[in-house]
Design an enzyme around this catalytic site. Sequence first.
Site, short mmCIF file in Angstrom:
data_model
loop_
_atom_site.label_atom_id
_atom_site.label_comp_id
_atom_site.label_asym_id
_atom_site.label_seq_id
_atom_site.Cartn_x
_atom_site.Cartn_y
_atom_site.Cartn_z
N HIS A 83 3.88 -2.65 3.40
CA HIS A 83 3.82 -1.13 2.93
C HIS A 83 5.18 -0.46 1.97
CE1 HIS A 83 0.32 -0.86 6.41
NE2 HIS A 83 -0.04 0.08 4.78
N HIS B 3 -5.82 2.92 -4.16
CA HIS B 3 -5.94 3.14 -2.73
C HIS B 3 -6.13 4.67 -2.83
CE1 HIS B 3 -5.36 1.88 1.44
NE2 HIS B 3 -3.89 2.73 1.07
N HIS C 15 -5.33 9.70 0.05
CA HIS C 15 -5.17 8.86 0.99
C HIS C 15 -6.22 8.81 2.21
CE1 HIS C 15 -2.92 6.01 4.59
NE2 HIS C 15 -3.28 5.57 2.88
N ASP D 284 0.55 -1.40 0.30
CA ASP D 284 0.17 0.16 -0.24
C ASP D 284 1.11 1.09 -0.11
OD1 ASP D 284 -2.27 -1.71 0.63
OD2 ASP D 284 -2.64 -1.21 1.90
N ASP D 285 0.22 2.42 -0.49
CA ASP D 285 0.66 3.47 -0.29
C ASP D 285 1.82 3.81 -1.53
OD1 ASP D 285 -0.72 3.97 1.51
OD2 ASP D 285 0.61 4.01 3.25
#
Length: 208
Positions: free
Chosen positions: A178, A86, A90, A35-36
């Site tokens: 991440h 995603h 965020h 993620d991210d």
Amino acid sequence: MPVFPAKTPKLIQRLFPKYIWKKASLSKTIYLTFDDGPTPKITQWTLDLLKKYNAKATFFCIGDNIKKYPNIFKSVLNDGHTIGNHTFNHLKGWHTDTNSYVENAEKAQLLIDPDNKHLFRPPFGKIKRKQANQLIKRGYKIVMWSVISYDWEVKVTPEQCLQNVIKNSTSGSIIVFHDSIKASKNMQYALPKVLEYFSKKGYQFKAL
């Protein structure tokens, strides 16, 4: 030391049956997710390591990061990994109205693939039912996880991060790491050891 439960309870999974928590798998297969990103240096480091183990993964990308780092995003695609949404900024779903949340996700999707609304993971794992239902109506699958590494948590040591994954993962597990600056210390310690550990046990790493 605070306790951070790494495995999603089955009760939670049953309460939200529309979400994907784990994959049914007859073979030894694990699904790594990140993620991210994309993030300078860290995402490329991750890609190089995955390639070493012939591993495929799913990257849930932030739209704004795709906009900032298009070449890194292209590298993820060129290496044959799956891209998930995603949101663009965020967003925390619990603190955002439904229309704004969905619009933000759609904004990110324009950079990912506007014609293929596929996988979506809510930042922080926090999403209202109305938000999820609207996204599902638009063709997204809401992907959560069965194991979370807590690589970003400053109170979790690199070794604890590793053990969170090794002790709780089985065939079909969807694991969260991440590819971010905040998580890099723990992730870059744990991920090579996770890949080595499960590869020696005959597991494959596939994208969703």
